[in-house]
Design an enzyme around this catalytic site. Structure first.
Site, mmCIF file in Angstrom:
data_model
loop_
_atom_site.group_PDB
_atom_site.id
_atom_site.type_symbol
_atom_site.label_atom_id
_atom_site.label_comp_id
_atom_site.label_asym_id
_atom_site.label_seq_id
_atom_site.Cartn_x
_atom_site.Cartn_y
_atom_site.Cartn_z
ATOM 1 N N GLU B 60 0.830 -1.217 0.000
ATOM 2 C CA GLU B 60 0.000 0.000 0.000
ATOM 3 C C GLU B 60 0.858 1.258 0.000
ATOM 4 O OE1 GLU B 60 -0.646 -2.678 1.728
ATOM 5 O OE2 GLU B 60 -2.546 -3.256 0.801
ATOM 6 N N HIS B 129 -10.759 -6.498 7.932
ATOM 7 C CA HIS B 129 -11.569 -6.193 6.751
ATOM 8 C C HIS B 129 -12.809 -5.400 7.112
ATOM 9 C CE1 HIS B 129 -9.154 -9.739 5.809
ATOM 10 N NE2 HIS B 129 -9.138 -9.299 4.559
#
Lengths: 464, 328
Positions: B60, B129
């Protein structure tokens, strides 16, 4: 007692953290007595506290399970209270046992009036804006609280005004003003702030004038000059002494509050020089003090102030206070400070008297023997800057006076008189003025008068 | 006008912007060949080619860094963080570089990057998540942060984000992807960043929120009005940074009773800032303590279904809070 009544156990509560038991001191409710919620039912004694035990419900005392003097463990049942009591005793009692959550319309009665007089900011704002007596408004919020909507609804109804104003005129008026006060504290503050500097009539005026810096801590008196370690040898520190601090505060206050203006005039003091030279030795012998130029100047200044009394005044926001007595503050410098002792009633003194006063104050200042009386009441300040060689200075007014005058060095100069050049003893007089009180014209005239007074001394002038 | 899912609206926005402007490109994990784990970018690679829809390594920090660099060079990248939970390695790039470059360079450089990241739980996603990380970024001047709750806003805000000259974090709610449908115009509209949206007018209470919980709020508001006559004034913040202060103040003043709802946990969340704005500006209009209904202050979303249910907001929780505030 009807059949549908229900007995509820009341247990000994834990009155303090470490308590395991308590002793019943006295029963306050006998069996059959009606009890309201929170009403004390008995007194208990523990080794920590003596307390009353309140009822947790409405009802009627059923039976005692513990007697007076008996020690009961925490959690043990001490009595039973009959709820849903006999109708003839408590006709208005709420049927309890139902969960408190109910329709909104019921909440008021169900939860009591505990919030009846807690007003939110919105409610107070609206009440103040619309001049509403909140006692007249029905609260529908929790605990009988008056909600914003309640007030809006009340306003929407056009407020049942007849009842409100006619029935309780006084009370509602009071309540309204109270509501207004509490509703808008900011408005109150705004109103007070500008009012503060204006003194009510009769207030001693000097008291109004506190502003400027106020250090709460008295600065340390320096015993040693501390070397600044982190800065090496490039600088060192001097603690600010109390006197230094006072000077700083006064100077700062003067400069920030007083709009200073400045003007200067040149004076021919040849005659004063001659006069002094003629008299000084004899004076010293007779009086034991030096006859200084300053004494002549002070005389000239005092006489000029008599002609222009506005110079002897101070600013008091909505008025100018003119002092009748002329008390001359004299700036006296020492190695590390400057003080302004006062020659009281200078207008009552002749040149000899002024010379004596000057000598006295200078001595006291050097010896550190000035008293508070010596320092108070000055109305106009003179600084003899010529004594340290200055020819021009821009003095700061000795707060709260209206003006300060400096007497600069006497210098021999070529001067044109009647188209001829003569050598005369000349000196500058510098004046700083509070431009709120004084303007250029009046100060110009004042200085001119001082000049005239100084220049009109002659060898015939008497000191006494 | 077509009725479409929230996720389709996001995809459509990207597609339209890529057609409109050649410098717009998409990058992220699995955004290309796979079309995104949620299918958000499905079909884009086929249409625009792999030079404009780039699959990246699982990094990321690199995704954000590449996007920020490209944006400073004049491109208009849309970087995708697969889940906002994975975004934290990129935080340094986002906060220290993207947010500051205009200021740091005295306006010489800018960084028109968009970083999309799905937030929110309730999908049985567990710790990694389900998070709502907006509070991490919301106090960073230089960033703009949007969080749409409807399909219409999703498309309009994403288009506005792409065209914005400064970095924009686009927090889309993953539970809304398929659940929320709405009418989305085909034309080229944008929803302005920095403007809140009044969803509903009411007189009893004001509810302020953003993203998915607003659907609970709207349902609860309907029911409360029908069942108990309580009307709610509902404001969708839409943009979390900068907050639309005027709209917040106006909404608070409408009823004087404010409930702030979000899924991110309570402490230090967006609601705290909203409450502070109201407290600063609307004290004399308040009729009740400002209330917040938020996720609990626990480290993360639990994976156990009953615990997840406990963690998540739902219509009943929202409704009860709204009722309590109305009765206050």
């Amino acid at each position: 007692m009807s059949d549908n009544q229900k007995l509820t156990d009341v247990a000994m509560p834990q009155l303090a953290e470490s308590l395991v038991s308590a002793t019943i001191a006295k029963w306050l409710k006998k069996p059959g007595d009606p009890i309201e919620q929170y009403e004390p039912i008995c007194e208990v004694i523990t080794d920590k506290v003596n307390a009353e035990i309140p009822s947790t419900m409405d009802g009627v005392m059923g039976e005692w399970l513990a007697q007076e003097g008996q020690t009961v463990n925490v959690g043990e049942v001490i009595c039973r209270i009959a709820t849903a009591a006999a109708p003839e005793r408590t006709p208005s009692a709420q049927p309890s046992g139902y969960p408190a959550q109910a329709s909104p319309s019921r909440t008021v009665s169900a939860e009591g009036e505990s919030m009846r007089h807690r007003y939110s900011p919105a409610v107070q704002s609206l009440a103040a804006e619309h001049q509403i007596d909140l006692n007249q408004v029905q609260g529908t919020g929790m605990g009988g609280r008056i909600t914003r909507k309640d007030v809006l609804a009340y306003i929407g109804q056009g407020r049942p005004a007849a009842a409100a104003t006619a029935a309780s005129g006084m009370v509602s008026n009071e309540a309204e003003t109270a509501a207004q006060r509490s509703a808008s504290p900011f408005e109150g503050m705004q109103r007070q702030t500008p009012a503060a500097p204006t003194p009510p009539p009769g207030t001693p005026i000097p008291d109004v004038r506190h502003s400027g810096l106020h250090l709460t801590e008295t600065p340390k008196i320096p015993t040693i000059e501390v070397e600044g370690m982190e800065n090496g040898r490039s600088e060192y520190f001097i603690d600010v002494t109390p006197i230094r601090n006072a000077i700083a505060r006064n100077m700062r206050q003067s400069v920030t509050e007083i709009p200073h203006a400045w003007t200067m005039i040149e004076v021919d003091v040849t005659n004063v020089v001659l006069l002094r030279n003629k008299l000084k030795d004899e004076f010293k012998r007779k009086e034991g003090v030096n006859l200084t130029y300053l004494a002549f100047l002070l005389k000239a200044v005092v006489n000029a102030i008599k002609d222009y009394p506005i110079m002897n005044s101070f600013w008091a926001v909505d008025k100018i206070v003119v002092k009748r007595d002329i008390n001359l503050s004299l700036a006296v410098g020492t190695e590390d400070s400057v003080l302004t002792p006062v020659i009281q009633r200078a207008d009552q003194k002749n040149i000899a008297g002024l010379a004596r006063e000057i000598d006295e104050l200078a001595r006291k200042t050097r010896e550190g023997k000035l008293t508070l009386d010596d320092m108070q009441g000055g109305t106009f300040t003179v600084n003899n800057t010529g004594s340290f060689g200055s020819i021009l200075s821009y003095p700061i007014i000795n707060y709260p006076q209206a003006a300060i005058l400096t007497f600069e060095s006497i210098v021999k100069k070529p001067v044109v008189i009647n188209d001829m050049i003569a050598v005369r003893s000349m000196a500058n007089l510098c004046l700083s003025l509070d431009h709120r009180i004084l303007d250029g014209v009046i100060c110009g005239r004042f200085l001119q008068r001082v000049k005239d007074n100084l220049e009109s001394f002659s060898l015939d002038t008497k000191l006494y | 006008m077509a009725v479409m899912e929230y996720i389709d609206a996001i995809r459509l926005a990207m597609k339209e912007e890529m057609q409109r402007d050649e410098s717009v490109f998409v990058l992220g994990e699995d955004v290309g060949v796979k079309g995104g784990v949620f299918t958000t970018t499905k079909g884009l690679m086929e249409q625009f080619g792999e030079m404009r829809v780039m699959d990246t390594p699982l990094s990321e920090s690199a995704i954000a860094g590449v996007a920020i660099g490209a944006a400073m060079y004049g491109m208009k990248p849309i970087a995708e963080m697969q889940y906002s939970d994975f975004m934290l390695p990129a935080t340094n790039q986002i906060i220290s570089e993207a947010a500051k470059i205009r200021y740091r360079s005295n306006n010489d450089w800018s960084c028109p990057v968009v970083i999309r990241a799905p937030i929110g739980g309730g999908i049985f996603g567990g710790l990694y998540h389900s998070q709502c990380p907006e509070s991490i970024f919301v106090g960073t001047p230089g960033l703009k942060i949007v969080a749409p709750f409807s399909a219409y806003d999703a498309k309009g805000l994403l288009k506005a984000a792409v065209r914005d000259p400064d970095p924009v974090l686009f927090f889309e709610n993953k539970k809304c992807y398929k659940l929320i449908k709405g009418e989305v115009p085909d034309d080229d509209y944008v929803v302005p960043i920095g403007k809140a949206n009044l969803l509903r007018e009411g007189a009893d209470i004001t509810v302020i929120g953003y993203s998915q919980p607003l659907h609970f709020v709207m349902q609860a508001a309907e029911e409360l009005e029908k069942e108990e006559g309580i009307t709610a004034h509902v404001l969708d913040l839409r943009t979390l940074q900068p907050l639309d202060q005027q709209a917040i103040m106006d909404a608070a003043r409408q009823t004087g009773k404010v409930l702030i709802v979000h899924e991110d946990n309570k402490t230090g969340g967006v609601g705290a800032e909203v409450a502070a704005i109201i407290a600063e500006h609307c004290l004399y209009d308040l009729d009740a303590p400002i209330m917040r209904l938020c996720g609990p202050d626990v480290p993360a979303m639990p994976i156990s279904p009953p615990m997840e249910k406990f963690f998540m907001l739902n219509k009943d929780k929202v409704k009860e809070s709204m009722r309590q505030l109305a009765l206050y």
